[in-house]
Design a protein around this motif. Sequence first.
Motif, PDB file in Angstrom:
ATOM      1  N   LEU A  61       4.995  -4.015  10.316  1.00  0.00           N
ATOM      2  CA  LEU A  61       5.215  -3.146   9.165  1.00  0.00           C
ATOM      3  C   LEU A  61       6.711  -2.945   8.924  1.00  0.00           C
ATOM      4  N   THR A  62       7.130  -3.074   7.670  1.00  0.00           N
ATOM      5  CA  THR A  62       8.541  -2.913   7.291  1.00  0.00           C
ATOM      6  C   THR A  62       8.670  -1.812   6.245  1.00  0.00           C
ATOM      7  N   VAL A  63       9.912  -1.448   5.964  1.00  0.00           N
ATOM      8  CA  VAL A  63      10.182  -0.425   4.947  1.00  0.00           C
ATOM      9  C   VAL A  63       9.668  -0.883   3.586  1.00  0.00           C
ATOM     10  N   LEU A  64       9.880  -2.155   3.264  1.00  0.00           N
ATOM     11  CA  LEU A  64       9.438  -2.675   1.972  1.00  0.00           C
ATOM     12  C   LEU A  64       7.923  -2.632   1.845  1.00  0.00           C
ATOM     13  N   GLN A  65       7.215  -2.911   2.952  1.00  0.00           N
ATOM     14  CA  GLN A  65       5.761  -2.854   2.909  1.00  0.00           C
ATOM     15  C   GLN A  65       5.260  -1.414   2.760  1.00  0.00           C
ATOM     16  N   VAL A  66       5.958  -0.469   3.387  1.00  0.00           N
ATOM     17  CA  VAL A  66       5.614   0.943   3.203  1.00  0.00           C
ATOM     18  C   VAL A  66       5.771   1.340   1.740  1.00  0.00           C
ATOM     19  N   ASP A  67       6.864   0.895   1.132  1.00  0.00           N
ATOM     20  CA  ASP A  67       7.079   1.185  -0.288  1.00  0.00           C
ATOM     21  C   ASP A  67       5.981   0.561  -1.153  1.00  0.00           C
ATOM     22  N   ALA A  68       5.566  -0.659  -0.806  1.00  0.00           N
ATOM     23  CA  ALA A  68       4.504  -1.324  -1.568  1.00  0.00           C
ATOM     24  C   ALA A  68       3.192  -0.554  -1.446  1.00  0.00           C
ATOM     25  N   PHE A  69       2.904  -0.037  -0.255  1.00  0.00           N
ATOM     26  CA  PHE A  69       1.692   0.760  -0.071  1.00  0.00           C
ATOM     27  C   PHE A  69       1.746   2.031  -0.913  1.00  0.00           C
ATOM     28  N   LEU A  70       2.900   2.678  -0.945  1.00  0.00           N
ATOM     29  CA  LEU A  70       3.030   3.911  -1.711  1.00  0.00           C
ATOM     30  C   LEU A  70       2.866   3.662  -3.205  1.00  0.00           C
ATOM     31  N   VAL A  71       3.349   2.515  -3.675  1.00  0.00           N
ATOM     32  CA  VAL A  71       3.149   2.163  -5.085  1.00  0.00           C
ATOM     33  C   VAL A  71       1.663   2.011  -5.388  1.00  0.00           C
ATOM     34  N   GLU A  72       0.956   1.335  -4.485  1.00  0.00           N
ATOM     35  CA  GLU A  72      -0.484   1.140  -4.674  1.00  0.00           C
ATOM     36  C   GLU A  72      -1.229   2.472  -4.596  1.00  0.00           C
ATOM     37  N   ARG A  73      -0.808   3.337  -3.671  1.00  0.00           N
ATOM     38  CA  ARG A  73      -1.494   4.626  -3.517  1.00  0.00           C
ATOM     39  C   ARG A  73      -1.254   5.516  -4.743  1.00  0.00           C
ATOM     40  N   LYS A  74      -0.039   5.501  -5.265  1.00  0.00           N
ATOM     41  CA  LYS A  74       0.258   6.322  -6.444  1.00  0.00           C
ATOM     42  C   LYS A  74      -0.570   5.883  -7.645  1.00  0.00           C
ATOM     43  N   ALA A  75      -0.876   4.587  -7.697  1.00  0.00           N
ATOM     44  CA  ALA A  75      -1.661   4.079  -8.824  1.00  0.00           C
ATOM     45  C   ALA A  75      -3.148   4.386  -8.688  1.00  0.00           C
ATOM     46  N   THR A  76      -3.602   4.667  -7.469  1.00  0.00           N
ATOM     47  CA  THR A  76      -5.036   4.844  -7.245  1.00  0.00           C
ATOM     48  C   THR A  76      -5.416   6.229  -6.720  1.00  0.00           C
ATOM     49  N   ARG A  77      -4.437   7.043  -6.337  1.00  0.00           N
ATOM     50  CA  ARG A  77      -4.716   8.368  -5.785  1.00  0.00           C
ATOM     51  C   ARG A  77      -3.925   9.417  -6.561  1.00  0.00           C
ATOM     52  N   THR A  78      -4.327  10.652  -6.390  1.00  0.00           N
ATOM     53  CA  THR A  78      -3.662  11.742  -7.122  1.00  0.00           C
ATOM     54  C   THR A  78      -2.796  12.614  -6.224  1.00  0.00           C
ATOM     55  N   ALA A  79      -2.727  12.340  -4.928  1.00  0.00           N
ATOM     56  CA  ALA A  79      -1.940  13.173  -4.014  1.00  0.00           C
ATOM     57  C   ALA A  79      -1.493  12.340  -2.824  1.00  0.00           C
ATOM     58  N   LEU A  80      -0.486  12.872  -2.107  1.00  0.00           N
ATOM     59  CA  LEU A  80       0.033  12.241  -0.883  1.00  0.00           C
ATOM     60  C   LEU A  80       0.444  10.790  -1.130  1.00  0.00           C
ATOM     61  N   PHE A  81       1.309  10.581  -2.117  1.00  0.00           N
ATOM     62  CA  PHE A  81       1.763   9.223  -2.397  1.00  0.00           C
ATOM     63  C   PHE A  81       3.283   9.111  -2.281  1.00  0.00           C
ATOM     64  N   THR A  82       3.892   9.989  -1.468  1.00  0.00           N
ATOM     65  CA  THR A  82       5.325   9.929  -1.250  1.00  0.00           C
ATOM     66  C   THR A  82       5.616   9.596   0.211  1.00  0.00           C
ATOM     67  N   ARG A  83       6.845   9.185   0.462  1.00  0.00           N
ATOM     68  CA  ARG A  83       7.236   8.884   1.835  1.00  0.00           C
ATOM     69  C   ARG A  83       7.194  10.138   2.709  1.00  0.00           C
ATOM     70  N   LYS A  84       7.485  11.291   2.110  1.00  0.00           N
ATOM     71  CA  LYS A  84       7.424  12.538   2.871  1.00  0.00           C
ATOM     72  C   LYS A  84       6.012  12.785   3.395  1.00  0.00           C
ATOM     73  N   ALA A  85       5.002  12.465   2.583  1.00  0.00           N
ATOM     74  CA  ALA A  85       3.618  12.655   3.023  1.00  0.00           C
ATOM     75  C   ALA A  85       3.276  11.747   4.195  1.00  0.00           C
ATOM     76  N   LEU A  86       3.918  10.588   4.256  1.00  0.00           N
ATOM     77  CA  LEU A  86       3.656   9.631   5.338  1.00  0.00           C
ATOM     78  C   LEU A  86       4.438   9.928   6.610  1.00  0.00           C
ATOM     79  N   CYS A  87       5.399  10.854   6.531  1.00  0.00           N
ATOM     80  CA  CYS A  87       6.273  11.095   7.684  1.00  0.00           C
ATOM     81  C   CYS A  87       5.527  11.427   8.975  1.00  0.00           C
ATOM     82  N   PRO A  88       4.528  12.342   8.963  1.00  0.00           N
ATOM     83  CA  PRO A  88       3.831  12.627  10.225  1.00  0.00           C
ATOM     84  C   PRO A  88       3.189  11.386  10.835  1.00  0.00           C
ATOM     85  N   LEU A  89       2.535  10.562  10.023  1.00  0.00           N
ATOM     86  CA  LEU A  89       1.869   9.368  10.535  1.00  0.00           C
ATOM     87  C   LEU A  89       2.872   8.330  11.017  1.00  0.00           C
ATOM     88  N   LEU A  90       3.849   7.999  10.167  1.00  0.00           N
ATOM     89  CA  LEU A  90       4.820   6.971  10.549  1.00  0.00           C
ATOM     90  C   LEU A  90       5.661   7.424  11.741  1.00  0.00           C
TER      91      LEU A  90
END
Length: 406
Positions: A61-90
């Motif tokens: 997993l790379t930074v660019l792939q994390v960004d790609a996931f967030l783009v996909e999540r923002k297009a399909t979800r209504t919440a938790l689509f920022t890097r801050k939301a991923l901070c606990p998991l990452l």
Amino acid sequence: MTATRKTCRIQVHGPLQKHAEGFEAELLRLGFAPASIVNQFCLLAHLSSWLEAEGLRLGDLTVLQVDAFLVERKATRTALFTRKALCPLLGWLAESGVITAEAAGPPRAAEDPAVLVRFERYLLTERRIGVRTTSAYVVRVRRFLETHCPSEGFAKLSGADVTRALLDEGVGRAPASVKKFGYALRAFLRFCFISGELNRDLTGATMVIREPLPSLLPLGASAEQIGTLLQGCDRSTAVGRREYAVILLLIRLGLRAGEVAGMQLEDIRWRHGEVLIRGKGAKHECLPLPAEVGAAVVDYLMHARPADADLREVFCTVRAPRRALSSPGVWGIVTRACTRAHLEKFGPHQLRHSLAEAMVAAEVPLAAIGQVLRHDDPATTSNYARVDVVRLRQLARPWPAGGELS
């Protein structure tokens, strides 16, 4: 229904399936509320299924792939689509060695030239500038290099390029903003000269930016306003106890927001009645701890600070994940207190001014005020010790009798 029973209903498929149980335990340790645990678990399930669909391994997993996931999540979800939301998991995955620290961290500008990287290291290690200030300097210098660096290369930089950059910066921006840009540019050019990046000193090309002279009227809050701020803290709650202790530190000791945020448990020397202040420029100085302030801090530590906070900082966030209170967090405490007191909003620095003005009113010498505020230059202290308008009125001579204004 507990968070554990709810998370059992969330199906996790893909590379993160075997890490789900450990992540849930980490969320419980950090003190996440049950609803937040479920939300974080749903985020883990989505990331895991996305990795599986993309054919990616977790260790790659790379930074660019994390960004790609967030783009996909923002297009399909209504919440938790920022890097801050991923901070606990990452963050937990990085600490566990499952992913790299780079993948868990914020994206870094890949185009940063080597000289900018060396400048950042110089500020942090040799100049011992704080991380936040260093980051601000790097952002401004990066903008300068992107917009005003000669096409022939950085080595061809001239004084005219530096002057033009400052003039361009002044278009549509406040003088204070231009001054900060000039400070960053001057520090960068000085570094380039002493380190041999440039064979000439271009710091002379950074023009002095003049701001309008500030009014000598007092800037601090009045005693009545300060009393209202403190009375507005609901000390029957954990948040109120924390806010009361923070505001008292700002008022009675004249601390900066960053000094309150950076205060650590071992800095308070209870037996000696003093506190170590970690000030600007990595300077550490001790100040007496007033009994009123000490009592407020004890009340917070004993009855309001989360017991599961594994931190050395005195003040931390109320909500999970537990983090040290930041400098913006201290600002937020003061501005919220102003709102409760129905006062025009001001920040922690106005409370620092209040202490200086109170000492001026008590006829404390300017040198002693500078020691309390920990200033190296007396001219800096004079900016805080504003004129006492009430006493000036006593010096005003009465208008001559019988005269009329034309």
